[in-house]
Design an enzyme around this catalytic site. Structure first.
Site, mmCIF file in Angstrom:
data_model
loop_
_atom_site.group_PDB
_atom_site.id
_atom_site.type_symbol
_atom_site.label_atom_id
_atom_site.label_comp_id
_atom_site.label_asym_id
_atom_site.label_seq_id
_atom_site.Cartn_x
_atom_site.Cartn_y
_atom_site.Cartn_z
ATOM 1 N N ALA A 192 12.513 -8.978 -5.491
ATOM 2 C CA ALA A 192 11.541 -9.132 -6.596
ATOM 3 C C ALA A 192 10.194 -9.532 -6.026
ATOM 4 O O ALA A 192 9.570 -10.497 -6.452
ATOM 5 C CB ALA A 192 12.035 -10.176 -7.589
ATOM 6 N N ALA A 332 -4.195 -4.706 2.498
ATOM 7 C CA ALA A 332 -5.156 -3.743 3.032
ATOM 8 C C ALA A 332 -6.532 -4.372 3.227
ATOM 9 O O ALA A 332 -7.192 -4.142 4.239
ATOM 10 C CB ALA A 332 -5.245 -2.547 2.088
ATOM 11 N N HIS A 456 -20.617 -11.208 -23.391
ATOM 12 C CA HIS A 456 -19.720 -11.248 -24.546
ATOM 13 C C HIS A 456 -19.752 -9.904 -25.255
ATOM 14 O O HIS A 456 -20.839 -9.348 -25.455
ATOM 15 C CB HIS A 456 -20.162 -12.339 -25.522
ATOM 16 C CG HIS A 456 -19.364 -12.317 -26.794
ATOM 17 N ND1 HIS A 456 -18.080 -12.822 -26.860
ATOM 18 C CD2 HIS A 456 -19.643 -11.812 -28.032
ATOM 19 C CE1 HIS A 456 -17.618 -12.651 -28.093
ATOM 20 N NE2 HIS A 456 -18.534 -12.038 -28.813
HETATM 21 P P1 FAD Z 1 -1.044 0.620 8.232
HETATM 22 O O1 FAD Z 1 -1.712 0.992 6.970
HETATM 23 O O2 FAD Z 1 0.436 0.517 8.234
HETATM 24 O O3 FAD Z 1 -1.511 1.704 9.304
HETATM 25 C C1 FAD Z 1 -1.007 1.728 10.596
HETATM 26 C C2 FAD Z 1 -1.164 3.117 11.140
HETATM 27 O O4 FAD Z 1 -0.881 3.081 12.535
HETATM 28 C C3 FAD Z 1 -0.217 4.147 10.535
HETATM 29 O O5 FAD Z 1 -0.918 5.318 10.226
HETATM 30 C C4 FAD Z 1 0.796 4.400 11.639
HETATM 31 O O6 FAD Z 1 1.327 5.712 11.626
HETATM 32 C C5 FAD Z 1 -0.075 4.196 12.864
HETATM 33 N N1 FAD Z 1 0.651 3.872 14.090
HETATM 34 C C6 FAD Z 1 1.657 2.986 14.279
HETATM 35 N N2 FAD Z 1 1.988 2.933 15.604
HETATM 36 C C7 FAD Z 1 1.163 3.803 16.233
HETATM 37 C C8 FAD Z 1 0.986 4.176 17.586
HETATM 38 N N3 FAD Z 1 1.708 3.632 18.572
HETATM 39 N N4 FAD Z 1 0.061 5.135 17.871
HETATM 40 C C9 FAD Z 1 -0.698 5.683 16.901
HETATM 41 N N5 FAD Z 1 -0.587 5.333 15.613
HETATM 42 C C10 FAD Z 1 0.320 4.408 15.285
HETATM 43 N N6 FAD Z 1 -2.059 -3.843 0.035
HETATM 44 C C11 FAD Z 1 -3.069 -4.199 -0.776
HETATM 45 O O7 FAD Z 1 -3.986 -4.899 -0.346
HETATM 46 N N7 FAD Z 1 -3.111 -3.779 -2.083
HETATM 47 C C12 FAD Z 1 -2.138 -3.006 -2.609
HETATM 48 O O8 FAD Z 1 -2.211 -2.648 -3.786
HETATM 49 C C13 FAD Z 1 -1.055 -2.634 -1.782
HETATM 50 N N8 FAD Z 1 -0.071 -1.849 -2.261
HETATM 51 C C14 FAD Z 1 0.956 -1.493 -1.430
HETATM 52 C C15 FAD Z 1 1.977 -0.716 -1.965
HETATM 53 C C16 FAD Z 1 3.045 -0.347 -1.174
HETATM 54 C C17 FAD Z 1 4.135 0.501 -1.764
HETATM 55 C C18 FAD Z 1 3.063 -0.727 0.205
HETATM 56 C C19 FAD Z 1 4.183 -0.290 1.103
HETATM 57 C C20 FAD Z 1 2.053 -1.490 0.743
HETATM 58 C C21 FAD Z 1 0.992 -1.892 -0.082
HETATM 59 N N9 FAD Z 1 -0.037 -2.686 0.397
HETATM 60 C C22 FAD Z 1 -1.056 -3.077 -0.435
HETATM 61 C C23 FAD Z 1 -0.066 -3.152 1.792
HETATM 62 C C24 FAD Z 1 -1.020 -2.272 2.613
HETATM 63 O O9 FAD Z 1 -0.588 -0.941 2.542
HETATM 64 C C25 FAD Z 1 -1.031 -2.756 4.063
HETATM 65 O O10 FAD Z 1 -1.345 -4.134 4.104
HETATM 66 C C26 FAD Z 1 -2.076 -1.986 4.867
HETATM 67 O O11 FAD Z 1 -1.815 -0.615 4.860
HETATM 68 C C27 FAD Z 1 -2.105 -2.503 6.305
HETATM 69 O O12 FAD Z 1 -3.053 -1.779 7.028
HETATM 70 P P2 FAD Z 1 -2.917 -1.581 8.604
HETATM 71 O O13 FAD Z 1 -4.095 -0.775 9.016
HETATM 72 O O14 FAD Z 1 -2.698 -2.880 9.253
HETATM 73 O O15 FAD Z 1 -1.573 -0.759 8.821
HETATM 74 P P1 NAI Z 2 7.596 -9.046 -0.452
HETATM 75 O O1 NAI Z 2 7.584 -9.946 0.709
HETATM 76 O O2 NAI Z 2 6.488 -9.085 -1.430
HETATM 77 O O3 NAI Z 2 8.911 -9.282 -1.302
HETATM 78 C C1 NAI Z 2 10.197 -9.118 -0.766
HETATM 79 C C2 NAI Z 2 11.181 -9.850 -1.646
HETATM 80 O O4 NAI Z 2 12.485 -9.499 -1.231
HETATM 81 C C3 NAI Z 2 11.052 -11.367 -1.523
HETATM 82 O O5 NAI Z 2 11.000 -11.941 -2.810
HETATM 83 C C4 NAI Z 2 12.317 -11.753 -0.759
HETATM 84 O O6 NAI Z 2 12.782 -13.034 -1.088
HETATM 85 C C5 NAI Z 2 13.263 -10.671 -1.201
HETATM 86 N N1 NAI Z 2 14.381 -10.443 -0.280
HETATM 87 C C6 NAI Z 2 14.382 -10.502 1.071
HETATM 88 N N2 NAI Z 2 15.604 -10.197 1.550
HETATM 89 C C7 NAI Z 2 16.385 -9.931 0.474
HETATM 90 C C8 NAI Z 2 17.735 -9.540 0.326
HETATM 91 N N3 NAI Z 2 18.541 -9.363 1.377
HETATM 92 N N4 NAI Z 2 18.221 -9.368 -0.922
HETATM 93 C C9 NAI Z 2 17.421 -9.538 -2.011
HETATM 94 N N5 NAI Z 2 16.124 -9.909 -1.916
HETATM 95 C C10 NAI Z 2 15.611 -10.090 -0.691
HETATM 96 O O7 NAI Z 2 7.792 -7.589 0.161
HETATM 97 P P2 NAI Z 2 7.676 -6.139 -0.468
HETATM 98 O O8 NAI Z 2 7.729 -6.162 -1.944
HETATM 99 O O9 NAI Z 2 8.638 -5.320 0.290
HETATM 100 O O10 NAI Z 2 6.217 -5.725 -0.044
HETATM 101 C C11 NAI Z 2 5.836 -5.790 1.326
HETATM 102 C C12 NAI Z 2 4.427 -6.212 1.456
HETATM 103 O O11 NAI Z 2 3.555 -5.146 1.109
HETATM 104 C C13 NAI Z 2 4.020 -7.348 0.526
HETATM 105 O O12 NAI Z 2 4.362 -8.605 1.036
HETATM 106 C C14 NAI Z 2 2.550 -7.179 0.462
HETATM 107 O O13 NAI Z 2 1.987 -7.792 1.579
HETATM 108 C C15 NAI Z 2 2.375 -5.675 0.563
HETATM 109 N N6 NAI Z 2 2.157 -5.131 -0.773
HETATM 110 C C16 NAI Z 2 1.042 -5.540 -1.447
HETATM 111 C C17 NAI Z 2 0.803 -5.086 -2.707
HETATM 112 C C18 NAI Z 2 -0.386 -5.587 -3.430
HETATM 113 O O14 NAI Z 2 -1.242 -6.182 -2.807
HETATM 114 N N7 NAI Z 2 -0.518 -5.352 -4.723
HETATM 115 C C19 NAI Z 2 1.679 -4.121 -3.367
HETATM 116 C C20 NAI Z 2 2.844 -3.801 -2.577
HETATM 117 C C21 NAI Z 2 3.035 -4.281 -1.315
#
Ligand code: FAD
Ligand code: NAI
Length: 477
Positions: A192, A332, A456
């Site tokens: 969750a 991000a 407002h």
């Molecule tokens: P990444 O975006 O993971 O990019 C890393 C890149 O490096 C990738 O393209 C990968 O292929 C590449 N790479 C890895 N190893 C190598 C290598 N050896 N050589 C070349 N390339 C390589 N964050 C928010 O702030 N707001 C959100 O709404 C949000 N929603 C999310 C929803 C989901 C479903 C998920 C999964 C994540 C979400 N996040 C959100 C988290 C966000 O996506 C990450 O925090 C962010 O992308 C991290 O950026 P980064 O550049 O560190 O890594």
């Molecule tokens: P998360 O860390 O937000 O949540 C994972 C949840 O899974 C936690 O509540 C944890 O206690 C639970 N969990 C762990 N092991 C478990 C198990 N074995 N069984 C049941 N529950 C378990 O991680 P999530 O949702 O996977 O997202 C990853 C990251 O991506 C986030 O922490 C966030 O940094 C980023 N993200 C950010 C978003 C945003 O900014 N709006 C949207 C989506 C992702």
């Protein structure tokens, strides 16, 4: 030399591509190596653009529109007969948005003269004045590039649940959860957290019965307790999520009839449930495999993140690391800030990231957002504070919008009135939180916000009134 660069960035997500662009703006010769493949082609933007922030928000919008058409429009006198959801069209729209944004990053690289390599980057050797980096190219070839400075921005991947094999058909991580071709009748979500709640809500609004299984006894432990409590109430009562906390998953078995999940509930009682699809979202782990970190002695911390100091310096000279691959929130915008700051530090400037003012947003309905300390953290730290809150139920714009759920809460230092944290649940708080972040960055007091004129009717008046509530002088309640 053609393949000699001032800065080589490994990873083209928000951390990496922003670092590359900022470094190029500062006059460096820059290359970015990225491995992401989408539909057989390079696709810049990393997790965020390809399978994270952007596609999830595209689906959120579609599902919210569908839900509003089915449940809200009638109140406005708008009648719809035969409402349907075309999942293929919804997915096509989402894919189109991803295509446009990844092309946008490509355009920015071209504009800023960032050289792009498509493949896996790894450290080959330390050379005089820098590093030799190998690119195992996507087309099967290989290249060597020389870098004076290297920025590692390799991001993160989903954490695996022992015993559950991700096939992104029946058992999905974020990638499969964003790409379902039909609405599953019964959807299970393990975790969750942010992904579980955002994507669980998407599919719930589209018609799935959604059960969320969370290991921890508390719900949304990182959020302020009052907000988390309100969120759980709303997600259960209004969204209709079945949220179970304190569970222990013991078995996941995917078969012809769906995915059978065995678990013990909070009372320790054995339970089992069968779902048509299961989303596993239990956190993410840093990506360091393939970098040859060990070969060159790049230090990782105990949890597998690249070890960095407060300025994103690794233990190796000229090697930096930013974003999800280093400590701190996996967001991000945090990755972007670190990327830009590192480019500036390489240029001898004083790039700075204030970790105290990184905002969090959870894009559920209503949204949750916060910046700074939670009330429980202030209590634990023994900080004397005053709290003020104001509900959206007393706001005219929220009434007109048709969503009056939630509240805004300010936490301010009892002695100085300096804002220590702001917590929100309600409509569009993803936008409202920016005011709180700006205020905190400028060291504002709650009274500063209370004395600023807010338009407002607007949702921002709830922020205004909550700041006034710290001094117990809200007007509209
Ligand atoms: P990444 O975006 O993971 O990019 C890393 C890149 O490096 C990738 O393209 C990968 O292929 C590449 N790479 C890895 N190893 C190598 C290598 N050896 N050589 C070349 N390339 C390589 N964050 C928010 O702030 N707001 C959100 O709404 C949000 N929603 C999310 C929803 C989901 C479903 C998920 C999964 C994540 C979400 N996040 C959100 C988290 C966000 O996506 C990450 O925090 C962010 O992308 C991290 O950026 P980064 O550049 O560190 O890594
Ligand atoms: P998360 O860390 O937000 O949540 C994972 C949840 O899974 C936690 O509540 C944890 O206690 C639970 N969990 C762990 N092991 C478990 C198990 N074995 N069984 C049941 N529950 C378990 O991680 P999530 O949702 O996977 O997202 C990853 C990251 O991506 C986030 O922490 C966030 O940094 C980023 N993200 C950010 C978003 C945003 O900014 N709006 C949207 C989506 C992702």
């Amino acid at each position: 030399m053609a393949n000699q660069f001032d800065v080589v960035v490994i990873g083209g997500g928000p951390g990496g591509y922003v670092a590359a662009i900022r470094a190029a703006q500062l006059g460096f010769k820059v290359a970015c190596i990225d491995a992401w493949v989408r539909n057989g082609k390079p696709s810049l933007g990393g997790t965020c653009v390809n399978v994270g922030c952007i596609p999830s928000k595209a689906l959120l919008q579609s599902s919210e529109n569908y839900h509003a058409a089915g449940h809200e429009f009638a109140k406005h006198g708008i009648g719809i007969q035969g409402l349907t959801i075309d999942v293929a069209a919804m997915q096509k729209r989402k894919d189109g948005i991803v295509d446009q944004l990844t092309a946008g990053v490509q355009y920015l690289f071209k504009k800023n003269k960032v050289t792009q390599f498509h493949g896996l980057g790894s450290f080959s050797a330390r050379i005089e004045g820098g590093w030799q980096i190998k690119v195992a190219c996507h087309d099967g070839g290989a290249e060597e590039v020389m870098a004076t400075n290297v920025i590692v921005a390799t991001g993160s991947v989903p954490r695996q649940l022992p015993g559950a094999t991700i096939d992104n058909k029946l058992v999905c991580d974020n990638e499969g959860a964003l790409a379902m071709a039909a609405v599953p009748a019964r959807l299970g979500v393990v975790g969750a957290g942010v992904i579980g709640l955002e994507l669980g809500s998407v599919w719930k609004r589209l018609g799935s019965a959604v059960t969320v299984l969370e290991a921890l006894p508390e719900f949304l432990g990182a959020a302020d307790e009052q907000i988390a409590k309100e969120a759980r109430k709303i997600f259960t009562r209004d969204t209709g999520l079945d949220i179970q906390t304190g569970v222990n998953i013991t078995k996941v078995a995917a078969g012809k009839k769906g995915v059978a999940v065995d678990y013990t509930d909070a009372a320790g009682k054995a339970q089992s449930a069968t779902f048509d699809r299961l989303i596993v979202a239990i956190g993410r782990v840093p990506t360091t495999a393939g970098l040859n970190a060990e070969g060159v002695g790049l230090a990782l911390d105990a949890r597998g993140f690249v070890a960095v100091d407060g300025d994103c310096r690794t233990n190796l000279p000229g090697v930096w690391a930013v974003g999800d691959v280093v400590r701190g929130p996996m967001l991000a915008h945090k990755a972007e800030e670190e990327g830009a700051a590192v480019a500036e530090r390489i240029a001898g400037q004083h790039g700075h990231v204030d970790f105290n003012t990184v905002p969090w947003v959870i894009y559920t309905s209503p949204e949750i957002a916060w910046v700074g300390k939670t009330e429980q953290a202030l209590k634990a730290e023994g900080v004397a504070y005053r709290a003020g809150s104001f509900p959206f139920s007393a706001n005219g714009r929220a009434k007109a919008l048709g969503d009056q759920r939630g509240l805004v809460k300010f936490l301010a230092d009892a002695a100085t009135d300096r804002i220590l944290g702001v917590h929100m649940i309600g409509p569009l708080v993803s936008e409202l939180i920016a005011e709180a972040a700006v205020a905190m960055e400028f060291g504002a007091a709650a009274e500063d916000i209370a004395r600023i004129c807010h338009a407002h009717p607007s949702l921002s008046e709830v922020v205004h009134e909550a700041a006034m509530a710290v001094e117990k002088r809200s007007i509209h309640i």
